[in-house]
Enzyme design. Structure first.
Site, PDB file in Angstrom:
ATOM      1  N   CYS A 341       0.895  -1.148  -0.183  1.00 29.24           N
ATOM      2  CA  CYS A 341      -0.237  -0.169   0.024  1.00 29.24           C
ATOM      3  C   CYS A 341       0.817   1.218  -0.103  1.00 29.24           C
ATOM      4  CB  CYS A 341      -0.966  -0.082   1.337  1.00 29.24           C
ATOM      5  SG  CYS A 341      -2.056   1.177   1.158  1.00 29.24           S
ATOM      6  N   CYS A 344      -0.550   4.105   2.144  1.00 27.68           N
ATOM      7  CA  CYS A 344      -0.214   4.168   3.592  1.00 27.68           C
ATOM      8  C   CYS A 344       1.240   4.243   3.827  1.00 27.68           C
ATOM      9  CB  CYS A 344      -0.786   2.553   3.993  1.00 27.68           C
ATOM     10  SG  CYS A 344      -2.476   2.244   3.779  1.00 27.68           S
ATOM     11  N   ASP A 345       2.131   3.455   3.301  1.00 31.02           N
ATOM     12  CA  ASP A 345       3.474   3.335   3.888  1.00 31.02           C
ATOM     13  C   ASP A 345       4.587   4.239   3.109  1.00 31.02           C
ATOM     14  OD1 ASP A 345       2.357   1.167   5.258  1.00 31.02           O
ATOM     15  OD2 ASP A 345       3.150  -0.278   3.914  1.00 31.02           O
TER      16      ASP A 345
END
Length: 514
Positions: A341, A344-345
């Site tokens: 992701c 997200c990361d």
């Protein structure tokens, strides 16, 4: 912090509370301490059964825990659960009082049978869209298990921990200083992980018979919901088994191609599917997977929960999941340099070197997004050309810190034991092997059908898709399949719905001919 309309909605949500839920905050000199106090004060105003108080404990970051009827119930937060995590706080309050949507008694019993003590911390980012499901699942477990604690920690508030634990992706679930789960997960997966990690007491749930049905549907996405509704409408005794209602749809943002619906979002559509199914006599067994199948005239389905059920017909509508590379080092460094992701990361790799694997739209879009955060991004594509739309390829090529490598095969991810250091790949034309020094690898290579549990019973193609005829029948009598798990072309929500309905009508037709 909470607008007037939301406060009114929360008053309605919390009116069912029957006992006192106390939000106990620590004392902190952090600049955002007042923001937390304002949030908690507003929540207190929505119900006479919500109270706030101070623990008098001094902490570096804003934090609080939940008391239920005067006792800690194991749920706590470090940081301010706003944004995506605000729902996690609302649900924590409800679940503390045994309110809101809860799993069925079978799943609650599995949670209670976990061997304690269990002490978990989940590091999240407030911008992460996959974090809340993990936080909510573990908070729920803490609420119902007497020897289970779970703490949500905003990574921005715990940078020393992030560095010490070498966390490079969220959500990261930590037990005794070790990573036990990283990235997207759900209640079913987390429960299985904890059963393996801590063990579980033996329970009468083992070999419990959930009943006999005319048709059982595996999968709670669009294809599964359509199959269940059409089966019930035909008067068939119907059950549905799913890890998570909505399936992959839950992870979809904007949906603009569902005919007659100009715009919706994945979670909203998933809720509508559940609401529609509730209009019919459909028995839903959520947070479960089919573990094995005894393929007889009356099929015996064994679940990972230890339960089983029998059915005349099985419709497989289990959809697909993100595909992994399956190379050396990938699993070992997931959450410590390997991610799925970028949204997200990505922030964890600010000013660093990363790679994206996959030259389709998802991969190219990920590389473009990451280019604004990282020092450099290298895109790897197995084929000789990128498969993405031209407008995306042109945008990526225009970026100074982006590089594209085509006709290459990634063969390994190398690390120092705690983090990724290199990506190993082979030039498919020259057959030479090279290593690229980097800090992170994002895998974006499409979807893999969730057919593993049945691939030894029905025929599948080289991609793992279940082979079906034009009516949704497999090569095995009484077993049907629909949606993204099958060979039907074009993986679209509306097509999955139609295929699910078709499979149900075929199952009904076949039973009428018996």
């Amino acid at each position: 912090m909470i607008d007037a309309q939301m406060l009114t909605q929360l008053q309605s949500v919390f009116e069912k509370l029957t006992n006192t839920v106390e939000l106990v905050y620590s004392l902190s000199t952090h600049p955002k301490q007042n923001e937390l106090l304002n949030l908690l004060t507003q929540l207190e105003s929505t119900s006479l059964n919500i109270k706030i108080s101070s623990s008098k404990e001094q902490t570096s970051a804003p934090s609080f825990f939940i008391n239920y009827n005067g006792r800690k119930n194991g749920i706590s937060f470090v940081g301010i659960p706003s944004g995506h995590e605000f729902t996690s706080l609302v649900l924590a309050i409800l679940h503390s009082d045994n309110q809101g949507k809860l799993p069925d008694p079978g799943i609650i019993n599995r949670i209670k049978q976990l061997k304690g003590p269990i002490e978990l911390k989940t590091y999240i980012a407030l911008s992460c869209e996959t974090c809340p499901e993990v936080v909510q699942s573990l908070n729920l477990m803490a609420a119902v298990h007497s020897n289970f604690t779970h703490q949500m920690i905003d990574g921005e508030m715990a940078q020393d921990d992030i560095k010490a634990l070498k966390i490079q992706g969220v959500p990261s679930v930590i037990a005794k200083g070790k990573l036990i789960s990283s990235g997207k997960s759900n209640l079913a997966t987390l429960l299985t992980t904890l059963e393996k990690q801590y063990g579980a007491e033996k329970t009468t749930q083992q070999n419990q018979n959930l009943g006999q049905y005319d048709v059982v549907i595996a999968g709670g996405g669009p294809a599964g919901a359509a199959s269940a509704i059409y089966s019930a409408r035909k008067g068939l005794k119907t059950a549905l088994i799913a890890e998570k209602m909505g399936g992959q749809v839950q992870d979809t943002k904007g949906i603009e191609n569902l005919i007659s619906v100009t715009y919706t979002e994945g979670p909203a559509l998933a809720n509508q599917l559940v609401k529609h199914m509730a209009e019919y006599d459909i028995k839903i067994f959520e947070h479960r997977r089919i573990k094995s199948i005894e393929n007889k005239t009356l099929k015996n389905l064994h679940l990972d929960s230890g339960e089983f059920l029998n059915t005349k017909a099985l419709i497989v509508a289990t959809g697909a999941q993100w595909r992994t590379l399956g190379i050396e080092g990938e699993k070992q460094y997931t959450g410590q340099g390997v991610g799925y992701c970028p949204h997200c990361d990505g922030p964890y790799y600010k000013g660093q070197d990363v790679a994206v694997i996959g030259g389709g739209n998802s991969g190219v879009e990920a590389a473009i997004d990451l280019s604004g955060i990282v020092k450099s991004v290298t895109l790897f594509e197995f084929a000789s050309e990128l498969k993405a739309d031209k407008v995306l390829i042109d945008k990526l090529k225009s970026l100074d810190n982006a590089k594209i490598l085509t006709n290459v095969q990634t063969t390994g991810i190398i690390g120092d034991g705690s983090k990724v250091t290199h990506l190993k790949y082979t030039d498919r034309q020259t057959k030479t092997t090279q290593q690229l020094p980097l800090n992170g690898v994002f895998v974006q290579i499409g979807l893999m059908p969730n057919s593993q549990f049945i691939k030894d019973i029905v025929k599948t193609n080289s991609f793992g898709e279940i082979i079906v005829d034009n009516k949704g029948r497999t090569n095995v009598n009484g077993i049907y399949a629909a949606g993204d798990v099958t060979t039907v072309p074009f993986k679209q929500i509306i097509i999955a719905m139609g295929e699910g309905a078709k499979a149900a009508l075929t199952a009904f037709e076949d039973q009428m001919l018996l």
